[in-house]
Design a protein around this motif. Structure first.
Motif, PDB file in Angstrom:
ATOM      1  N   HIS A 197      -2.449  -6.760  13.424  1.00  0.00           N
ATOM      2  CA  HIS A 197      -1.614  -6.290  12.220  1.00  0.00           C
ATOM      3  C   HIS A 197      -1.216  -7.617  11.385  1.00  0.00           C
ATOM      4  O   HIS A 197      -1.523  -7.570  10.095  1.00  0.00           O
ATOM      5  CB  HIS A 197      -0.405  -5.382  12.828  1.00  0.00           C
ATOM      6  CG  HIS A 197       0.151  -4.763  11.614  1.00  0.00           C
ATOM      7  ND1 HIS A 197      -0.509  -3.904  10.781  1.00  0.00           N
ATOM      8  CD2 HIS A 197       1.514  -4.747  11.016  1.00  0.00           C
ATOM      9  CE1 HIS A 197       0.424  -3.397   9.905  1.00  0.00           C
ATOM     10  NE2 HIS A 197       1.215  -4.143   9.878  1.00  0.00           N
ATOM     11  N   TYR A 198      -0.340  -8.589  12.133  1.00  0.00           N
ATOM     12  CA  TYR A 198       0.093  -9.767  11.323  1.00  0.00           C
ATOM     13  C   TYR A 198      -0.945 -10.319  10.796  1.00  0.00           C
ATOM     14  O   TYR A 198      -1.166 -10.802   9.460  1.00  0.00           O
ATOM     15  CB  TYR A 198       1.129 -10.431  11.957  1.00  0.00           C
ATOM     16  CG  TYR A 198       2.510  -9.952  11.938  1.00  0.00           C
ATOM     17  CD1 TYR A 198       2.955  -8.650  11.035  1.00  0.00           C
ATOM     18  CD2 TYR A 198       3.405 -10.502  12.839  1.00  0.00           C
ATOM     19  CE1 TYR A 198       4.088  -8.243  11.300  1.00  0.00           C
ATOM     20  CE2 TYR A 198       4.856  -9.922  12.753  1.00  0.00           C
ATOM     21  CZ  TYR A 198       4.966  -8.765  11.977  1.00  0.00           C
ATOM     22  OH  TYR A 198       6.274  -8.519  11.920  1.00  0.00           O
ATOM     23  N   PRO A 199      -2.103 -10.719  11.350  1.00  0.00           N
ATOM     24  CA  PRO A 199      -3.255 -11.573  10.706  1.00  0.00           C
ATOM     25  C   PRO A 199      -3.987 -10.666   9.421  1.00  0.00           C
ATOM     26  O   PRO A 199      -4.209 -11.275   8.478  1.00  0.00           O
ATOM     27  CB  PRO A 199      -4.375 -11.550  12.077  1.00  0.00           C
ATOM     28  CG  PRO A 199      -3.444 -11.626  13.106  1.00  0.00           C
ATOM     29  CD  PRO A 199      -2.414 -10.527  12.806  1.00  0.00           C
ATOM     30  N   LEU A 200      -4.104  -9.448   9.623  1.00  0.00           N
ATOM     31  CA  LEU A 200      -4.482  -8.649   8.431  1.00  0.00           C
ATOM     32  C   LEU A 200      -3.652  -8.518   7.373  1.00  0.00           C
ATOM     33  O   LEU A 200      -3.774  -8.555   6.234  1.00  0.00           O
ATOM     34  CB  LEU A 200      -4.875  -7.099   9.248  1.00  0.00           C
ATOM     35  CG  LEU A 200      -6.037  -7.029   9.931  1.00  0.00           C
ATOM     36  CD1 LEU A 200      -5.844  -5.489  10.535  1.00  0.00           C
ATOM     37  CD2 LEU A 200      -7.090  -7.374   9.320  1.00  0.00           C
ATOM     38  N   LEU A 201      -2.108  -8.447   7.449  1.00  0.00           N
ATOM     39  CA  LEU A 201      -1.157  -8.746   6.495  1.00  0.00           C
ATOM     40  C   LEU A 201      -1.754  -9.912   5.525  1.00  0.00           C
ATOM     41  O   LEU A 201      -1.329  -9.923   4.470  1.00  0.00           O
ATOM     42  CB  LEU A 201       0.253  -8.503   6.884  1.00  0.00           C
ATOM     43  CG  LEU A 201       0.427  -7.335   7.618  1.00  0.00           C
ATOM     44  CD1 LEU A 201       1.923  -7.295   7.996  1.00  0.00           C
ATOM     45  CD2 LEU A 201       0.582  -6.128   6.363  1.00  0.00           C
ATOM     46  N   GLY A 202      -1.949 -10.989   6.459  1.00  0.00           N
ATOM     47  CA  GLY A 202      -2.206 -12.315   5.658  1.00  0.00           C
ATOM     48  C   GLY A 202      -3.308 -12.304   4.803  1.00  0.00           C
ATOM     49  O   GLY A 202      -3.684 -13.161   4.031  1.00  0.00           O
ATOM     50  N   THR A 203      -4.288 -11.052   4.905  1.00  0.00           N
ATOM     51  CA  THR A 203      -5.636 -11.163   4.095  1.00  0.00           C
ATOM     52  C   THR A 203      -5.331 -10.169   2.821  1.00  0.00           C
ATOM     53  O   THR A 203      -6.255 -10.165   1.829  1.00  0.00           O
ATOM     54  CB  THR A 203      -6.574 -10.621   4.805  1.00  0.00           C
ATOM     55  OG1 THR A 203      -6.372  -9.203   5.189  1.00  0.00           O
ATOM     56  CG2 THR A 203      -6.982 -11.411   6.069  1.00  0.00           C
ATOM     57  N   ILE A 204      -4.112  -9.587   2.799  1.00  0.00           N
ATOM     58  CA  ILE A 204      -3.823  -8.865   1.730  1.00  0.00           C
ATOM     59  C   ILE A 204      -3.535  -9.459   0.250  1.00  0.00           C
ATOM     60  O   ILE A 204      -2.932 -10.637   0.457  1.00  0.00           O
ATOM     61  CB  ILE A 204      -2.726  -7.841   1.963  1.00  0.00           C
ATOM     62  CG1 ILE A 204      -3.081  -6.780   2.944  1.00  0.00           C
ATOM     63  CG2 ILE A 204      -2.378  -6.899   0.623  1.00  0.00           C
ATOM     64  CD1 ILE A 204      -2.083  -6.166   3.776  1.00  0.00           C
ATOM     65  N   LEU A 231       7.288  -9.217   0.104  1.00  0.00           N
ATOM     66  CA  LEU A 231       7.754  -8.277  -1.128  1.00  0.00           C
ATOM     67  C   LEU A 231       8.023  -9.024  -2.258  1.00  0.00           C
ATOM     68  O   LEU A 231       7.578  -8.694  -3.555  1.00  0.00           O
ATOM     69  CB  LEU A 231       8.937  -7.228  -0.822  1.00  0.00           C
ATOM     70  CG  LEU A 231       8.826  -6.367   0.509  1.00  0.00           C
ATOM     71  CD1 LEU A 231       9.973  -5.730   0.599  1.00  0.00           C
ATOM     72  CD2 LEU A 231       7.570  -5.315   0.334  1.00  0.00           C
ATOM     73  N   ASP A 232       8.688 -10.312  -2.129  1.00  0.00           N
ATOM     74  CA  ASP A 232       9.149 -10.921  -3.341  1.00  0.00           C
ATOM     75  C   ASP A 232       8.148 -11.953  -3.755  1.00  0.00           C
ATOM     76  O   ASP A 232       7.996 -12.405  -5.144  1.00  0.00           O
ATOM     77  CB  ASP A 232      10.552 -11.737  -3.071  1.00  0.00           C
ATOM     78  CG  ASP A 232      11.631 -10.489  -2.575  1.00  0.00           C
ATOM     79  OD1 ASP A 232      11.395  -9.227  -3.008  1.00  0.00           O
ATOM     80  OD2 ASP A 232      12.355 -10.916  -1.901  1.00  0.00           O
ATOM     81  N   ALA A 233       7.598 -12.596  -2.839  1.00  0.00           N
ATOM     82  CA  ALA A 233       6.578 -13.817  -3.350  1.00  0.00           C
ATOM     83  C   ALA A 233       5.486 -13.822  -2.582  1.00  0.00           C
ATOM     84  O   ALA A 233       5.157 -14.465  -1.469  1.00  0.00           O
ATOM     85  CB  ALA A 233       7.332 -15.284  -3.041  1.00  0.00           C
ATOM     86  N   PRO A 234       4.354 -12.879  -2.567  1.00  0.00           N
ATOM     87  CA  PRO A 234       3.236 -12.772  -2.015  1.00  0.00           C
ATOM     88  C   PRO A 234       2.466 -14.106  -1.788  1.00  0.00           C
ATOM     89  O   PRO A 234       2.479 -14.681  -2.710  1.00  0.00           O
ATOM     90  CB  PRO A 234       2.699 -11.740  -2.255  1.00  0.00           C
ATOM     91  CG  PRO A 234       3.151 -11.515  -3.610  1.00  0.00           C
ATOM     92  CD  PRO A 234       4.399 -12.037  -3.653  1.00  0.00           C
ATOM     93  N   GLY A 235       1.764 -14.213  -0.696  1.00  0.00           N
ATOM     94  CA  GLY A 235       0.755 -15.257  -0.579  1.00  0.00           C
ATOM     95  C   GLY A 235       0.245 -15.270   0.639  1.00  0.00           C
ATOM     96  O   GLY A 235       0.667 -14.901   1.735  1.00  0.00           O
ATOM     97  N   PRO A 236      -1.056 -16.106   0.908  1.00  0.00           N
ATOM     98  CA  PRO A 236      -1.668 -16.344   2.454  1.00  0.00           C
ATOM     99  C   PRO A 236      -0.647 -16.790   3.292  1.00  0.00           C
ATOM    100  O   PRO A 236      -0.910 -16.662   4.659  1.00  0.00           O
ATOM    101  CB  PRO A 236      -2.665 -17.041   1.958  1.00  0.00           C
ATOM    102  CG  PRO A 236      -2.584 -17.569   0.790  1.00  0.00           C
ATOM    103  CD  PRO A 236      -1.489 -16.754  -0.091  1.00  0.00           C
ATOM    104  N   GLU A 237       0.194 -17.638   2.955  1.00  0.00           N
ATOM    105  CA  GLU A 237       1.115 -18.424   3.899  1.00  0.00           C
ATOM    106  C   GLU A 237       2.000 -17.447   4.572  1.00  0.00           C
ATOM    107  O   GLU A 237       2.658 -17.689   5.604  1.00  0.00           O
ATOM    108  CB  GLU A 237       2.027 -19.562   3.396  1.00  0.00           C
ATOM    109  CG  GLU A 237       2.998 -19.018   2.376  1.00  0.00           C
ATOM    110  CD  GLU A 237       2.466 -18.616   0.849  1.00  0.00           C
ATOM    111  OE1 GLU A 237       3.057 -18.086   0.089  1.00  0.00           O
ATOM    112  OE2 GLU A 237       1.399 -19.058   0.503  1.00  0.00           O
ATOM    113  N   VAL A 238       2.475 -16.081   3.970  1.00  0.00           N
ATOM    114  CA  VAL A 238       3.353 -15.173   4.484  1.00  0.00           C
ATOM    115  C   VAL A 238       2.607 -14.747   5.766  1.00  0.00           C
ATOM    116  O   VAL A 238       3.179 -14.445   7.007  1.00  0.00           O
ATOM    117  CB  VAL A 238       3.578 -14.076   3.536  1.00  0.00           C
ATOM    118  CG1 VAL A 238       4.559 -13.100   4.249  1.00  0.00           C
ATOM    119  CG2 VAL A 238       4.421 -14.662   2.212  1.00  0.00           C
ATOM    120  N   GLY A 239       1.504 -14.174   5.691  1.00  0.00           N
ATOM    121  CA  GLY A 239       0.700 -13.878   7.054  1.00  0.00           C
ATOM    122  C   GLY A 239       0.723 -14.754   8.154  1.00  0.00           C
ATOM    123  O   GLY A 239       1.074 -14.542   9.310  1.00  0.00           O
TER     124      GLY A 239
END
Length: 146
Positions: free
Chosen positions: A27-34, A107-115
């Motif tokens: 799940h978390y690795p996939l969240l990083g691809t959004i 939610l506030d500052a999305p980016g690939p580093e979040v995942g």
């Protein structure tokens, strides 16, 4: 009655072990691809839907942990409920201190580093819940042998 509490606690813990490994590996690795255009929407849905899955077992874990600290079943080494409680505190503390802020960033500052940050910091919970699962299994075996 103590054995019922132990079985309920172990069941709730092993439910969380399964959930946390799924989250860690899938799940978390996939969240990083959004993409940033959908990150806030997906992050909000993730938080809402996940609470329905983890809320009940976490509540059962909390209650059974307190009961086991007050009166461990016969045959269970007295230190084990305390170590299991510390591991639960680590998992919950990591949730509040490490993961919730990263979900807010989604939610506030999305980016690939979040995942990537979610995956990296979630290892604390993954290890804590896995260790707790092992301890609850040992406690069950000790109670059965008594």
């Amino acid at each position: 009655m103590d054995d019922v509490v132990l079985v309920l606690g172990a069941t709730a813990t092993w439910t969380m072990v399964g959930v946390i490994w799924f989250v860690q590996v899938v799940h978390y690795p996939l969240l990083g691809t959004i993409g940033a255009d959908r990150s806030a929407e997906v992050g909000a849905r993730h938080q809402t839907l996940t609470s329905f899955v983890v809320g009940p077992p976490m509540a059962v874990e909390g209650v059974t942990t307190l009961v086991l600290l007050a009166a461990a079943p016969e045959g269970v080494a007295p230190v084990l409920p305390w170590v299991a409680a510390v591991l639960l505190a680590v998992a919950l503390g990591a949730t509040v201190a490490l993961l919730v802020p990263r979900h807010r960033r989604m939610l506030d500052a999305p980016g690939p580093e979040v995942g990537a940050g979610l995956v990296a910091t979630n290892w604390v919970r993954t290890v804590a819940w896995s260790g707790r699962g092992v301890l609850l299994a040992v406690m069950l075996l000790q109670a059965l042998a008594a």
